[in-house]
Structure formats: C-alpha cells, structure tokens
Design an enzyme around this catalytic site. Structure first.
Site, short mmCIF file in Angstrom:
data_model
loop_
_atom_site.label_atom_id
_atom_site.label_comp_id
_atom_site.label_asym_id
_atom_site.label_seq_id
_atom_site.Cartn_x
_atom_site.Cartn_y
_atom_site.Cartn_z
N SER A 82 0.87 -1.18 0.00
CA SER A 82 0.00 0.00 0.00
C SER A 82 0.90 1.22 0.00
O SER A 82 1.81 1.35 -0.82
CB SER A 82 -0.93 -0.06 1.22
OG SER A 82 -1.71 1.10 1.30
N TYR B 195 -5.08 8.97 -5.51
CA TYR B 195 -4.13 7.91 -5.15
C TYR B 195 -4.50 7.34 -3.78
O TYR B 195 -4.58 6.12 -3.60
CB TYR B 195 -2.72 8.49 -5.15
CG TYR B 195 -1.61 7.52 -4.77
CD1 TYR B 195 -1.47 6.30 -5.41
CD2 TYR B 195 -0.68 7.85 -3.77
CE1 TYR B 195 -0.44 5.42 -5.06
CE2 TYR B 195 0.34 6.99 -3.42
CZ TYR B 195 0.46 5.78 -4.07
OH TYR B 195 1.47 4.90 -3.72
N LYS C 174 -5.67 3.49 -2.41
CA LYS C 174 -4.94 2.74 -1.38
C LYS C 174 -5.79 2.54 -0.12
O LYS C 174 -5.76 1.47 0.48
CB LYS C 174 -3.62 3.44 -1.04
CG LYS C 174 -2.60 3.48 -2.19
CD LYS C 174 -2.05 2.11 -2.55
CE LYS C 174 -0.84 2.19 -3.48
NZ LYS C 174 -0.30 0.88 -3.86
N1 LIG Z 1 8.44 4.30 -4.21
C1 LIG Z 1 7.70 4.92 -3.32
O1 LIG Z 1 8.09 5.98 -2.81
C2 LIG Z 1 6.40 4.32 -2.87
C3 LIG Z 1 5.81 4.85 -1.72
C4 LIG Z 1 4.62 4.30 -1.27
C5 LIG Z 1 4.04 3.26 -1.95
N2 LIG Z 1 4.62 2.76 -3.08
C6 LIG Z 1 3.94 1.64 -3.75
O2 LIG Z 1 4.88 0.64 -4.04
C7 LIG Z 1 4.44 -0.12 -5.17
C8 LIG Z 1 5.62 -0.32 -6.10
O3 LIG Z 1 6.04 0.95 -6.59
P1 LIG Z 1 7.57 1.28 -6.89
O4 LIG Z 1 7.98 2.37 -6.01
O5 LIG Z 1 8.38 0.06 -6.92
O6 LIG Z 1 7.42 1.93 -8.35
P2 LIG Z 1 7.84 1.38 -9.79
O7 LIG Z 1 9.30 1.16 -9.84
O8 LIG Z 1 7.23 2.34 -10.74
O9 LIG Z 1 7.15 -0.04 -9.89
C9 LIG Z 1 5.77 -0.18 -9.99
C10 LIG Z 1 5.43 -1.43 -10.77
O10 LIG Z 1 4.02 -1.42 -10.98
C11 LIG Z 1 3.69 -1.70 -12.32
N3 LIG Z 1 2.88 -0.61 -12.87
C12 LIG Z 1 3.18 0.71 -12.91
N4 LIG Z 1 2.20 1.38 -13.53
C13 LIG Z 1 1.28 0.48 -13.89
C14 LIG Z 1 0.04 0.57 -14.59
N5 LIG Z 1 -0.44 1.73 -15.07
N6 LIG Z 1 -0.63 -0.56 -14.82
C15 LIG Z 1 -0.18 -1.74 -14.36
N7 LIG Z 1 1.00 -1.89 -13.70
C16 LIG Z 1 1.70 -0.79 -13.48
C17 LIG Z 1 4.98 -1.80 -13.12
O11 LIG Z 1 5.11 -3.15 -13.53
P3 LIG Z 1 5.42 -3.58 -15.05
O12 LIG Z 1 5.88 -2.35 -15.78
O13 LIG Z 1 6.47 -4.60 -14.89
O14 LIG Z 1 4.15 -4.14 -15.55
C18 LIG Z 1 6.08 -1.45 -12.14
O15 LIG Z 1 7.11 -2.41 -12.13
C19 LIG Z 1 3.27 0.65 -5.77
O16 LIG Z 1 2.06 -0.01 -5.45
C20 LIG Z 1 3.33 2.01 -5.08
O17 LIG Z 1 2.04 2.59 -4.95
C21 LIG Z 1 5.78 3.27 -3.55
#
Ligand SMILES: NC(=O)c1ccc[n+]([C@@H]2O[C@H](COP(=O)([O-])OP(=O)(O)OC[C@H]3O[C@@H](n4cnc5c(N)ncnc54)[C@H](OP(=O)(O)O)[C@@H]3O)[C@@H](O)[C@H]2O)c1
Length: 289
Positions: free
Chosen positions: A137, A151, A155
């Site tokens: 989340s 967003y 979540k």
């Molecule tokens: N990084 C942060 O600061 C942060 C903070 C709080 C929560 N989060 C959560 O952590 C999770 C992972 O994010 P991350 O930081 O690792 O970012 P990321 O590097 O952009 O990875 C997100 C992954 O989600 C998939 N994705 C992205 N956009 C999508 C779309 N429109 N439709 C379907 N799949 C999609 C992509 O998979 P593919 O391209 O391989 O399909 C990508 O590998 C997310 O749920 C995000 O909300 C991140």
C-alpha cells in the site's frame, strides 16, 4: 532460520522498484519467485538477473479486466504460498481538476488489480489452509494529503479489503500483511500522472494556483528536488517485508521509512484530537429510553 521451507512467491509489477528488490531478496533466500509484468520481453532485457537467479516471468496487467481469469490459470499451474500485490502508480492532482476517467484508471490498477489477484488465488490457499497475502500500500493508504486524493482513495479502498479479509480468512490460517512505505528510491516518482486537461499549466487549473494543490503537483513533478527528499532504500524495505512474512508477523500493518512513522503518528494524533473534541456529542445521539 527456524522452520525453513521453500516457498513460491508471486510478485506483481516485479520489473522495477520495490517489486524488483523484493524479488531479488526472496530469490536470494532460496525461494521460488513468479514475477508478473505487463511486458515480459522488456523485463527480460532490463532485469536479466531475475531469470539468471531462477525467477520466472509471467505476463499480467493488473489494470486489465482479464486479470482475474489469468490469475486463476496461474493458481491452477503453480502452488503459490505468498502473493505480493505490488504493481501500482500514483495519480497526483486536485479533486476538481481530475476527470472521472482518471479516477477509474487509478482504481483499475491500484484497487481492482490486487482484488482480482487475491480473489483468484484465495480458493487454493483456503483449500490447503495456508498462505500469505501481502499488499504494498503506502503512507497514502492512511493519510490523504492535498492533490493525492485519488491515489489515497485507491490505497485506502484496497487497505479496507485487506483489513476485512484479515478477519475473514484468519480461520483458514492465511495471513494478511499491509505494507505502508513512505518515500523510497524507485522509478515511482518519475511515473506520476497528473490531470491531462491541465498539462499546459503544469498539472493544475488556474483556480488552484498558489494553493496546496499547486505546491504538491509542482513539488512532485520536479523530480530532481523531489528525489532529494526520498530517503527510503528499497533493498532494506524488501528485507523488512521478507523478514515479516518468514517470521510470522503479529501485526496487520507494517509502516516503512522514518517519514511514514511521522505521518502515522500525525494521523493517529489528528484522529485522537477529533475524537476528544466530539466524544460527548457522539455519545449524546442515542435514542432516549
Ligand atoms: N516508491 C515509493 O516511494 C512508494 C511509496 C509508497 C508506496 N509505493 C507503492 O509501491 C508499489 C511499487 O512501486 P515502486 O515504487 O516500486 O514503483 P515502480 O518502480 O514504478 O514499480 C511499480 C510497478 O508497478 C507496475 N505498474 C506501474 N504502472 C502500472 C500501470 N499503469 N498498470 C499496471 N502496472 C503498473 C509496473 O510493472 P510492469 O511495468 O512490470 O508491468 C512497475 O514495475 C506501488 O504499489 C506504489 O504505490 C511506492
């Protein structure tokens, strides 16, 4: 590690960021990993270590309506112990500036996506009476800051399903973990989406110039400045998640990052303040008997 047994993990959106770090960590501890991605060939090229260390790519787009059927097929051909719904993105924009289609797209990926996957995988986990369901989340899953309503809505909503689910499936020895990361160094912030109709104005309408909406949209779009504020290390997050799943956590929510602890304390404080101010009113609204 006590009671070690090799598990099969399914991680959605494993091609980058937190999913990628988690996949490497889980493989490193000797488990099997099925990583989903929308584009297998691209993932093979950008993240070759995944297959080199034993991972298996599966094509899946959580935002697509056929995801439930695809995940049922995955569940029929793989005995999954741990599912991590990680795929997601953030839409950043003021409520008035955001179109209904933009809200729907956010919900398709961040809400319906994980829901489709867990509904497909649950029957097999229930039958064998074991399994772990992990939701990635966000701090935005408990606090809704300006311009993050859409967003946060996605979540908050998917957290609600998991909180409820944790009670529903306790009896089947299936555990639920909601991970709430603060800001972590992944490509996430470079993939933010802002209101399409205000792109020429920087992602917000004129009426919101000089407000908290402008500040948030501009701040998050300025990736150089924004990146300086991001202190979370995805590898440490991955280790913490893996430790929690392997160790049999006694909690539902796992916040990650100092910023997330501060935000959680602030949210608890504001809930407590509101309750202190309204307790007597709340108590006074019962029927007179
Ligand atoms: N990084 C942060 O600061 C942060 C903070 C709080 C929560 N989060 C959560 O952590 C999770 C992972 O994010 P991350 O930081 O690792 O970012 P990321 O590097 O952009 O990875 C997100 C992954 O989600 C998939 N994705 C992205 N956009 C999508 C779309 N429109 N439709 C379907 N799949 C999609 C992509 O998979 P593919 O391209 O391989 O399909 C990508 O590998 C997310 O749920 C995000 O909300 C991140």
């Amino acid at each position: 590690m006590s009671n070690y047994h090799k598990q099969t993990w399914l991680i959605t959106g494993a091609s980058s960021g937190l999913g990628k770090s988690l996949a490497l960590e889980v493989l490193g501890r000797g488990h099997a990993v099925l990583g989903t991605t929308r584009e297998v060939q691209k993932a093979q090229e950008t993240f070759p270590e995944f297959e080199e260390t034993g991972g298996t790519w599966l094509p899946l787009d959580p935002g697509s309506k056929d995801t439930y059927d695809r995940a049922v097929k995955i569940s029929e051909s793989h005995d999954i112990d741990v599912v991590v719904n990680n795929a997601g993105y953030a839409f950043i924009g003021g409520a008035e500036d955001t179109s209904e289609d933009e809200v729907r797209s956010q919900m398709e990926v961040n809400f319906y996506g994980p829901l489709r996957v867990i509904r497909a995988l649950l029957p097999r986990m229930r039958t064998k009476r074991s399994g772990s369901i992990v939701l990635i989340s966000s701090g935005a899953g408990f606090i809704a800051r300006p311009a993050r309503g859409t967003y946060s809505a996605s979540k908050f909503a998917i957290e609600a399903i998991h909180e409820s689910l944790s009670h529903e499936i306790e009896t089947f020895d299936i555990r639920v973990l909601i991970v709430e990361p603060g800001a972590f160094r992944t490509p996430f912030s470079s993939r933010l989406i802002t209101p399409a109709q205000y792109q020429d104005n920087g992602g917000f309408s004129e009426g919101y110039q000089g407000t908290a909406v402008e500040q948030m949209v501009r701040g998050m779009r300025n990736s150089t400045e924004f990146m300086k504020l991001i202190k979370g290390d995805p590898r440490k997050a991955a280790r913490a998640i893996l430790d929690a799943v392997e160790g049999g956590h006694e909690y539902l929510r796992l916040p990650l990052g100092v910023d997330c602890v501060v935000a959680l304390e602030s949210k608890i404080g504001s809930l407590q303040r509101d309750l202190d101010l309204t307790r007597e009113v709340a108590r006074s609204t019962g029927v007179d008997e």
